[in-house]
Design an enzyme around this catalytic site. Structure first.
Site, PDB file in Angstrom:
ATOM      1  CG  HIS A 145      -1.685   1.245   1.446  1.00  0.00           C
ATOM      2  ND1 HIS A 145      -1.603   2.004   2.594  1.00  0.00           N
ATOM      3  CD2 HIS A 145      -2.562   1.892   0.640  1.00  0.00           C
ATOM      4  CE1 HIS A 145      -2.398   3.045   2.504  1.00  0.00           C
ATOM      5  NE2 HIS A 145      -2.998   3.005   1.320  1.00  0.00           N
ATOM      6  CG  HIS A 172       0.517   9.858   1.670  1.00  0.00           C
ATOM      7  ND1 HIS A 172      -0.688  10.267   2.170  1.00  0.00           N
ATOM      8  CD2 HIS A 172       0.688   8.586   2.121  1.00  0.00           C
ATOM      9  CE1 HIS A 172      -1.219   9.308   2.902  1.00  0.00           C
ATOM     10  NE2 HIS A 172      -0.400   8.268   2.873  1.00  0.00           N
TER      11      HIS A 172
END
Length: 415
Positions: A116, A160
């Site tokens: 992930h 992110h």
């Protein structure tokens, strides 16, 4: 017709005439497992007679699957095997995705471990999701790479949430590393899941995928929206001009425009992500309109990354829970990856195709043991990369001081 004794004599004399040594064993029943001849370094593989007589072992080349200049796999055997045996081609001993057993399995019949937010590796960052870089991930056995992409100054980067929070660099650079690894490992199939965080037009991704070389390796189904029983085997993907990368995108994919970027939710559904619930339900989360009668026709992914929730001025902020990694990525126990895999198996009558985890290397090798059990194989090889896993940033006050800049960026991102 030669009886077994005559056949043994032929097998022994033929290689001697050619200046070679044969290793022969006779068994009373079917073929047993292959072994390595310590004198020649080659693999002895079973060859059965056409008449159903005793099995005879002869030395075969160690590399039964060789890569030709075109990238096509071929099966070979020693030229001196006597024609009188009418032997079928021996089974390959070349692993696909680390296991010989996987070569003849469909892509859709295997459980893969996924990283992930694979690109987000940064010490002392609350936004990091992995300890080891993508090359180490692949070397350790990760076969799905997921990451979130945004555009920064005209170039697509892996970022992110925000490129101010954690910028892992251009997507093209990251994918070049992946392609280099694939070319160095010609019997491996890797899945790349692009999280289109910036909701960019799919055309924006053609340049980084083509310049990195990934587009050349990307698998394109013969028919769109194929079901799980229509995916090819790994060996077929490897042999089809080396199309060994399956590229999905969660939002804004358009296969009519870029055929090698597959629309994720046409082929796959996901369990809930960004979980703070240690029960990790196996319910459908994305796509929200997934018809339940269509679930068994698609791949599915189990999101198994636990988060800790903070509330700042009424705003909800999630960061990876690194305190409980030993349990979260464990083989068994409450909240474990192993328990979720078994629960999903019970709920959907098959294991997830992808187990998406944070910090896959903690505890050492556990996530791969879960996948091995799901695949009914023995875990092989070692794990994991050499870098020591980072301590939980929530456990040390000194670490927390180092994380204050990240916290400031997090707060500014959500306000």
């Amino acid at each position: 017709m030669l009886d077994p004794c005559q056949l043994l004599l032929v097998v022994c004399l033929a290689p001697a005439a050619l200046g070679q040594t044969a290793v022969i064993s006779v068994t009373a029943s079917g073929p047993s497992s292959s072994f390595t001849n310590p004198q020649t370094g080659t693999i002895a593989s079973p060859v059965s007679t056409a008449t159903g007589g005793p099995d005879i072992r002869v030395d075969l080349p160690t590399s039964l699957l060789g890569e030709t200049p075109s990238g096509i796999l071929t099966t070979t055997r020693s030229s001196w095997v006597p024609a009188v045996t009418s032997a079928p081609e021996p089974a390959s001993t070349q692993p696909c995705n680390l296991y010989v057993e996987f070569c003849n399995r469909r892509y859709s019949d295997i459980t893969y471990v996924g990283a992930h937010n694979s690109p987000f590796v940064k010490e002392y960052s609350l936004a990091a999701n992995q300890n080891l870089d993508v090359k180490a991930q692949l070397n350790d056995g990760i076969r799905m790479l997921q990451g979130q992409a945004h555009k920064l100054n005209g170039t697509i980067h892996y970022c992110h949430t925000s490129c101010d929070l954690l910028n892992a660099g251009p997507v093209e650079v990251y994918l070049k590393t992946v392609v280099g690894w694939l070319r160095d490992n010609p019997f491996e199939v890797v899945t790349v899941l692009i999280g289109n965080g910036g909701f960019l037009n799919v055309r924006d991704y053609s340049e980084p995928l083509e310049k990195s070389g990934l587009a050349e390796l990307a698998y394109i189904p013969k028919e769109r929206n194929i079901k799980i029983d229509q995916w090819p085997t790994l060996s077929e993907m490897i042999q089809t001009a080396g199309k060994r990368a399956v590229v999905f995108m969660d939002y804004k994919a358009d296969e009519g425009t870029i055929p090698y970027i597959l629309d994720e939710f046409k082929y796959m559904w996901e369990t809930p992500f960004s979980q703070t619930d240690e029960n990790f339900p196996c319910t459908i989360d994305r796509p929200s309109d997934q018809p339940k009668n269509d679930t068994q026709g698609k791949l599915y992914m189990a999101n198994h990354n636990l988060n800790t929730e903070f509330s700042i001025a009424g705003k909800r902020i999630l960061i990876p829970n690194t305190v409980d990694l030993e349990e979260t990525n464990g083989v068994s126990g409450f909240g474990s990856l192993g328990l979720m895999a078994n629960t999903c198996r019970a709920d959907w009558d098959r294991y997830p195709n992808f187990l998406l985890v944070d910090f896959y290397d903690v505890p050492d090798g556990a996530v791969f043991e879960v996948a091995a059990r799901a695949n009914n194989v023995s875990q092989g090889g070692g794990c994991c990369g050499k870098k020591k896993s980072i301590a939980s940033p929530l456990m040390k006050a000194t670490d927390l001081l180092l994380l204050l800049p990240t916290l400031a960026i997090l707060i500014s991102t959500f306000f």
